[in-house]
Design a protein around this motif. Structure first.
Motif, short mmCIF file in Angstrom:
data_model
loop_
_atom_site.label_atom_id
_atom_site.label_comp_id
_atom_site.label_asym_id
_atom_site.label_seq_id
_atom_site.Cartn_x
_atom_site.Cartn_y
_atom_site.Cartn_z
N SER A 110 -27.58 -60.82 12.47
CA SER A 110 -26.12 -61.02 12.50
C SER A 110 -25.48 -59.95 13.38
N LEU A 111 -24.20 -60.13 13.64
CA LEU A 111 -23.46 -59.11 14.38
C LEU A 111 -23.44 -57.79 13.62
N GLU A 112 -23.40 -57.85 12.29
CA GLU A 112 -23.44 -56.63 11.48
C GLU A 112 -24.78 -55.92 11.64
N ASP A 113 -25.85 -56.68 11.76
CA ASP A 113 -27.16 -56.08 11.99
C ASP A 113 -27.17 -55.32 13.32
N LYS A 114 -26.60 -55.93 14.34
CA LYS A 114 -26.57 -55.28 15.65
C LYS A 114 -25.73 -54.01 15.63
N LYS A 115 -24.62 -54.04 14.88
CA LYS A 115 -23.79 -52.85 14.76
C LYS A 115 -24.55 -51.72 14.08
N ALA A 116 -25.41 -52.07 13.13
CA ALA A 116 -26.19 -51.06 12.40
C ALA A 116 -27.29 -50.48 13.26
N SER A 117 -27.93 -51.30 14.09
CA SER A 117 -29.00 -50.84 14.97
C SER A 117 -29.20 -51.85 16.09
N ALA A 118 -29.50 -51.35 17.29
CA ALA A 118 -29.73 -52.24 18.43
C ALA A 118 -31.15 -52.78 18.46
N TYR A 119 -31.97 -52.40 17.47
CA TYR A 119 -33.38 -52.80 17.46
C TYR A 119 -33.81 -53.22 16.06
N ARG A 120 -34.75 -54.16 16.01
CA ARG A 120 -35.37 -54.55 14.75
C ARG A 120 -36.88 -54.46 14.90
N MET A 121 -37.51 -53.75 13.97
CA MET A 121 -38.96 -53.58 13.98
C MET A 121 -39.59 -54.58 13.02
N LEU A 122 -40.59 -55.31 13.50
CA LEU A 122 -41.27 -56.32 12.70
C LEU A 122 -42.73 -55.90 12.53
N PRO A 123 -43.13 -55.43 11.33
CA PRO A 123 -44.50 -54.94 11.14
C PRO A 123 -45.51 -56.07 10.96
N LEU A 124 -46.75 -55.79 11.35
CA LEU A 124 -47.87 -56.69 11.12
C LEU A 124 -49.14 -55.86 11.02
N ASP A 125 -50.10 -56.34 10.25
CA ASP A 125 -51.35 -55.63 10.06
C ASP A 125 -52.42 -56.22 10.97
N VAL A 126 -53.07 -55.36 11.73
CA VAL A 126 -54.13 -55.77 12.65
C VAL A 126 -55.46 -55.22 12.12
N LEU A 154 -57.88 -50.21 24.04
CA LEU A 154 -58.36 -50.42 22.68
C LEU A 154 -57.25 -50.90 21.76
N ILE A 155 -57.63 -51.77 20.83
CA ILE A 155 -56.67 -52.31 19.87
C ILE A 155 -57.02 -51.75 18.50
N PRO A 156 -56.41 -50.61 18.14
CA PRO A 156 -56.77 -49.97 16.88
C PRO A 156 -56.27 -50.77 15.68
N GLU A 157 -57.05 -50.73 14.61
CA GLU A 157 -56.62 -51.42 13.39
C GLU A 157 -55.46 -50.66 12.75
N GLY A 158 -54.72 -51.36 11.91
CA GLY A 158 -53.63 -50.73 11.20
C GLY A 158 -52.31 -51.45 11.40
N ARG A 159 -51.22 -50.76 11.09
CA ARG A 159 -49.89 -51.34 11.12
C ARG A 159 -49.31 -51.30 12.54
N TRP A 160 -49.21 -52.45 13.20
CA TRP A 160 -48.54 -52.60 14.49
C TRP A 160 -47.10 -53.08 14.23
N GLU A 161 -46.29 -53.02 15.29
CA GLU A 161 -44.91 -53.48 15.16
C GLU A 161 -44.47 -54.19 16.43
N VAL A 162 -43.88 -55.35 16.25
CA VAL A 162 -43.12 -56.00 17.32
C VAL A 162 -41.71 -55.42 17.26
N ILE A 163 -41.16 -55.04 18.40
CA ILE A 163 -39.79 -54.55 18.45
C ILE A 163 -38.92 -55.58 19.15
N LEU A 164 -37.82 -55.94 18.50
CA LEU A 164 -36.84 -56.83 19.10
C LEU A 164 -35.62 -56.01 19.50
N GLY A 165 -35.18 -56.17 20.73
CA GLY A 165 -33.96 -55.55 21.20
C GLY A 165 -32.81 -56.53 21.06
N LEU A 166 -31.79 -56.15 20.31
CA LEU A 166 -30.69 -57.06 20.00
C LEU A 166 -29.62 -56.93 21.08
#
Length: 473
Positions: free
Chosen positions: A18-34, A107-119
């Motif tokens: 939402s617009l409120e989300d963008k006001k709070a931060s210009a980025y959203r981090m989406l975690p995933l386990d590899v 190398l693709i290390p195991e563990g918590r990766w993150e996709v970053i979205l720029g709003l």
């Protein structure tokens, strides 16, 4: 999940912004386990109201994208940066030996990766997104070894070297490769080129691997935020770009300078996009000329001039901001080196060119074959050039001289904090010398001004200033 030998595994991440989300931060981090044993990651994403805009306007939502691996994504100290493509494409991959331009293979290390979205742009109704990640397992395989960038010395002679400080390849959103960029630079007879991709350093391994003995390649990055853009030159690794406020930008500037890099405010003008942060004086440089002069560069020049009058010294530089196209052997009107930076350096090396820029020993011309303008001053046998400071006794008289090449019939505009003078350039090689009595601190700089086809005055070249300081009693 099962054994990595039995699947590629698909992860789907969805949500709404939402617009409120963008006001709070210009980025959203989406975690995933590899898990262990992955040799390739493929990512595709989509979002609502994904509508094309134009060069100077935007229509629908715009989400940028990038990725961090399990080594971390902490602000300023992140070790896990793996790439950024902005909104230039709707998918990318990272593998052991190759990756989509904009991303780093390895190398693709195991563990918590993150996709970053720029709003970047969120419409009032919000933005729905969907990210699909494919994790592909494989056997033991070698990853590509990254050759560290080593700066060569291409010429050990001091002199004026011409080059480009702001350009992009397919590692950002351009279509041309680094090889295309090099071919264009050689066709323009440039001595150096700083490659400044948007928020990524995936081009650095290519710079290191490309043996170029007649063109100096300077590693750089363009910090690209919603509040403005800034170039960083002389880097050896990724530079943080996730700035949402003045404090974060100040920390990024301090970190870049602590690493020995130069940092420059880019195109601070309407549709530049403009610069909205404070603290301009903490930067080393300011890009006063981007693209053709008529494209609102008078606004950038006015900001720089105001800072000079306030006693704040930033080196004026130019940049084409050229987004490289596949090289065909022909050069367009807007291309690499338009405008062109001339830098006086002790040698043609990354260290030499950056030292010359830091010292302000720079003038900017409309293109590599455009007017050349050299400003100097003499007092008590001491001669200085543009970018230097000259300390004089109150009431002392100094002699200034301007030598201009290739600007016959143009106007020579002499500018200071107090007055402007104007002289007609009387030939292809023209020297104008004058004397000034100095009773206060000031500066002198030069503009070479021509008349455009629309009968409007247009700057063809300009210098950095010689700053005059009074000797304290």
């Amino acid at each position: 999940m099962g054994s990595p030998d039995q699947w590629p595994h698909t992860i789907e991440l969805t949500g709404q912004i939402s617009l409120e989300d963008k006001k709070a931060s210009a980025y959203r981090m989406l975690p995933l386990d590899v898990p262990e044993g992955i040799i390739r990651i493929e990512v595709e994403y989509s979002f609502s109201r994904d509508e094309p805009g134009g060069l100077w306007w935007e229509a629908g939502n715009i989400l940028d994208i990038g990725m961090f691996d399990s080594r971390g994504s902490e602000f300023l100290s992140a070790e896990g940066f793996r790439g950024w493509s902005g909104s230039a494409c709707r998918g990318f991959f990272i593998a052991l030996q190759e990756a989509t331009p904009g991303y780093l293979p390895g190398l693709i290390p195991e563990g918590r990766w993150e996709v970053i979205l720029g709003l970047h742009r969120i419409l009032p109704e919000g933005c729905d997104y969907r990210v699909i990640i494919q994790l592909l397992p494989g056997g033991t395989s070698c990853h590509r070894s990254m050759k560290p960038f080593e700066s060569p010395v291409l010429c050990k002679e001091p002199g004026w070297y011409r080059g480009e400080l702001h350009c992009h390849t397919h590692h950002s959103e351009a279509e041309g490769s680094l090889e295309d960029l090099v071919s264009t630079a050689k066709a323009q007879k440039l001595d150096f080129v700083a490659v400044t991709e948007h928020n990524t350093v995936s081009h650095l391994p290519e710079l290191a691997a490309l043996e170029c003995h007649d063109l100096l390649l300077i590693p750089g990055m363009e910090i690209t935020t919603d509040g403005g853009h800034a170039n960083v030159w002389g880097i050896d690794r990724w530079v943080e770009f996730r700035c949402c406020d003045q404090d974060q930008m100040a920390r990024v500037v301090a970190e870049a300078k602590a690493r020995g890099a130069l940092i420059s405010i880019n195109h601070p003008k309407e549709m530049g996009p403009p610069w909205t942060y404070d603290g301009e004086s903490e930067f080393d440089c300011l890009e006063v000329w981007q693209l053709a002069w008529f494209m609102l560069n008078d606004q950038s020049l006015a900001l720089w001039d105001r800072l000079l009058c306030e006693g704040r010294r930033l080196t004026a530089v130019g940049g084409s901001d050229y987004h490289q196209e596949p090289f065909t052997g022909e050069l367009g009107a807007i291309t690499l080196g338009t405008p062109c930076n001339w830098v006086y350096a002790e040698e043609l090396s990354v260290t030499g060119i950056l030292a010359g820029i830091r010292a302000g020993h720079v003038f900017i011309s409309e293109n590599p074959s455009g007017p050349q303008v050299f400003l100097s001053a003499i007092f008590n046998g001491q001669e200085v050039i543009m970018g230097d400071r000259l300390i004089v006794n109150p009431g002392a008289e100094i002699q200034l001289s301007c030598f201009v090449v290739g600007a016959a019939s143009s106007l020579l505009r002499i500018r200071s904090s107090e007055k402007d003078l104007q002289v007609t350039v009387g030939g292809d090689e023209f020297t104008y010398t004058w004397k000034e009595k100095v009773d206060r601190e000031t500066f002198f700089r030069i503009e070479v001004v021509g008349i455009s086809e629309s009968d409007q005055p247009t700057v063809r070249a300009l210098t950095n200033p010689i700053c005059l300081r009074l000797l304290e009693s």
